[in-house]
Write an enzyme that holds these catalytic residues in place. Structure first.
Site, mmCIF file in Angstrom:
data_model
loop_
_atom_site.group_PDB
_atom_site.id
_atom_site.type_symbol
_atom_site.label_atom_id
_atom_site.label_comp_id
_atom_site.label_asym_id
_atom_site.label_seq_id
_atom_site.Cartn_x
_atom_site.Cartn_y
_atom_site.Cartn_z
ATOM 1 N N VAL A 104 0.796 -0.978 -0.370
ATOM 2 C CA VAL A 104 0.399 0.080 0.417
ATOM 3 C C VAL A 104 0.581 0.910 -0.184
ATOM 4 O O VAL A 104 0.296 2.410 0.410
ATOM 5 C CB VAL A 104 -1.096 -0.192 0.761
ATOM 6 C CG1 VAL A 104 -1.595 -1.180 1.330
ATOM 7 C CG2 VAL A 104 -0.585 0.035 2.393
ATOM 8 N N ASP A 105 2.085 0.829 -0.021
ATOM 9 C CA ASP A 105 2.857 2.195 -0.095
ATOM 10 C C ASP A 105 3.166 2.937 -1.081
ATOM 11 O O ASP A 105 3.741 4.025 -1.246
ATOM 12 C CB ASP A 105 4.343 1.352 0.487
ATOM 13 C CG ASP A 105 5.319 0.819 -0.673
ATOM 14 O OD1 ASP A 105 6.079 -0.413 -0.422
ATOM 15 O OD2 ASP A 105 4.831 0.981 -1.631
ATOM 16 N N HIS A 120 -4.652 -4.486 -1.670
ATOM 17 C CA HIS A 120 -4.654 -3.457 -0.493
ATOM 18 C C HIS A 120 -5.449 -2.808 -0.246
ATOM 19 O O HIS A 120 -4.684 -2.102 0.900
ATOM 20 C CB HIS A 120 -3.689 -3.970 0.473
ATOM 21 C CG HIS A 120 -3.388 -5.991 0.558
ATOM 22 N ND1 HIS A 120 -2.575 -6.819 1.240
ATOM 23 C CD2 HIS A 120 -4.581 -7.212 0.648
ATOM 24 C CE1 HIS A 120 -2.562 -8.148 1.082
ATOM 25 N NE2 HIS A 120 -4.345 -8.443 1.171
ATOM 26 N N CYS A 152 -17.972 15.780 1.503
ATOM 27 C CA CYS A 152 -19.463 15.969 2.650
ATOM 28 C C CYS A 152 -19.305 16.343 3.867
ATOM 29 O O CYS A 152 -19.941 15.969 4.677
ATOM 30 C CB CYS A 152 -20.508 14.466 2.040
ATOM 31 S SG CYS A 152 -19.463 13.043 3.063
#
Ligand code: APR
Length: 474
Positions: A104-105, A120, A152
């Site tokens: 996820v880096d 991931h 939002c």
């Protein structure tokens, strides 16, 4: 470094057209990002159930974001390493390529990978807990924890897959389809701590793919791999890729040499420092002296030298670069049937060729090298194959092996002939040599030098290049 890489592995990389690379935290270890389960791994230091689960986030979103923003800081400071760069080069080479990363880096993306599934997710994106929108979150450290959705006002969570959560359906479809179609799967730096990599590898093996694992130690993948290369990804992948590319180029050259009558002329072109000599030397070694390598570095060669080589240079050609002399030399090399008196390997052309350096050989293949070979299309016309290093692929003739901007042999990723090479659609190409810079523009009339700066101290074509010089298109 002498790595024990079998010919089977090199052949598998060279022959495949459809490739899947699966990576885990191990590929980022040499970039300084801790793995999860190895020595010093994150799950050895932190409790996953306290930080990487929906329950942990519901309990204390600020704590979870403190941990993720700390990891984002690590990732931001880290640089992609040689392994990431090779994976990106592979993407440009193979006809069908999918990178499946558990990381996820964001390092694969920064290395240039695009055909990538981040199974991931990524710490560089957030997902709104209210409206579900996924947004980029590139600034670190974050201004507020937990961050809010500008749209939002909802609380954002990291857009990653936590323990206890499922993969997105589209992700599973995309990755298993790629695995089913793959001829080769490379698994780099994953323990198989979560089952997806192993499931994908089993699927690929059943469909007939060759599976090769690169890891510093055995993993859950090891038992389903055909070959294991034990060691660091940042060392093994570049060497493995260099050998596969070299072997591929040697096959290309040999196939063309067999097909043609007489001598095959191979050119290696590219700016200084691109790795031309390293490639030429490696190809000479690959062909075991069935090839003679004549470096015409920078075209600044003296005509006396050409005569010493038994090649008639154009009479009266000036001491400095003369592309016609070079063209003549290449033409002579091609025409000279039978034994040719040529140097096996010359570094510099500026001093007389010692007799010992020349050999009388009947050689089917001659490799010539020139910094600016690709700048003169008519020279390309004399060559059967031109290998471009560090050049803009748009300069390559369609039937030649083009090269992408990358830097040196290790990241050599030739475009396969059947892939549509970039057409000649670039308006300018920057050729640099030391301080000198020339920019040429291509138009109907040919190549025009539109800028020549810092050429005074240069040698070869740059010394005489001046604005307005025309180079005819063949
Ligand atoms: N080169 C190659 N392999 C390496 C290197 C290196 N330099 N350094 C470590 N490795 C190997 C280790 O031997 C180990 O097998 O990388 C693997 C890292 O394993 P893990 O730490 O378990 O990471 P990973 O396999 O990516 O974990 C999968 O589990 O915790 C979840 O979401 C998290 O994506 C992660 C998933």
């Amino acid at each position: 470094m002498a790595l024990n890489i079998s010919g089977t592995v090199v052949t598998a990389l060279k022959r495949a057209n459809r490739v899947v690379v699966i990576t885990g935290a191990g590929i980022s270890a040499e970039s300084g990002i801790p793995t999860f389960r190895g020595v010093g791994g994150l799950w050895r230091t932190f409790k996953a159930e306290d930080l990487a689960t929906p329950q942990a986030f519901a309990r204390d979103p600020k704590l979870v974001w403190e941990w993720y923003d700390w990891r984002r800081g690590l990732c931001a400071k880290a640089e992609p390493n040689a392994a990431h760069r090779v994976v990106a080069a592979m993407e440009r080479f193979y006809h069908q390529f999918t990178l499946v990363t558990q990381n996820v880096d964001g390092l694969h993306g920064r290395a240039g990978s695009r055909r990538m599934v981040e199974v991931h997710g990524s710490v560089w994106r957030g997902r709104c807990m209210s409206c579900g929108a996924e947004v980029a979150l590139e600034q670190t450290p974050l201004a507020q924890l937990p961050p809010k959705h500008d749209g939002c006002g909802g609380v954002l969570r990291p857009a990653v897959v936590w323990f206890g959560e499922n993969y997105e359906r589209a992700v599973l479809e995309q990755t298993f389809t790629a695995a089913e179609q793959a001829q080769l799967v490379l698994v780099v730096g994953t323990s198989g701590g979560v089952s997806l990599p192993v499931d994908l590898v089993v699927q690929a093996r059943q469909a007939g793919a060759t599976v090769i694992e690169i890891n510093t130690e055995r993993s859950a993948v090891s038992r389903v791999a055909h070959e294991r290369l034990e060691g660091k990804a940042g060392e093994i992948l570049p060497e493995l890729w260099r050998r596969a590319q070299l072997s591929y180029l040697a096959d290309e050259i040999e196939t063309r040499a067999r097909r043609r009558e007489g001598r095959l002329m191979v050119g290696i072109a590219g700016p200084p420092g691109a790795g031309k000599s390293a490639l030429a030397e490696a190809l000479v070694a690959e062909f075991r002296n069935e090839v003679v390598y004549v470096p015409m570095d920078g075209f600044h060669f003296n005509n006396a030298r050409l005569e010493a080589l038994g090649l008639r240079a154009r009479k009266g050609a000036p001491e400095t670069f003369d592309r016609l002399a070079f063209e003549m030399a290449v033409g002579e090399l091609r025409k000279a049937a039978g034994p040719v008196k040529l140097p096996v390997y010359l570094r510099e052309l500026h001093e007389p060729v010692p007799e010992a350096l020349t050999v009388e050989v009947e050689t089917p293949i001659v490799i010539v090298e020139g910094n600016y070979l690709f700048l003169w299309p008519e020279v390309q016309g004399k060559l059967d194959l031109c290998i471009y290093l560090d050049c803009d692929a748009a300069l390559a003739r369609e039937d030649l092996i083009a090269r992408h901007q990358s830097g040196g042999l290790n990241a050599l990723a030739a475009e396969r002939k059947y892939e549509a090479n970039d057409r000649l659609n670039r308006e300018t190409v920057e050729a640099t040599r030391g301080a000198a810079q020339i920019t040429v523009r291509r138009d109907a009339a040919g190549w025009t030098v539109v800028r020549a700066a810092g050429t005074a101290g240069a040698t070869g074509p740059l010394r005489t290049a001046a604005e307005g010089d025309m180079m005819p298109v063949p």
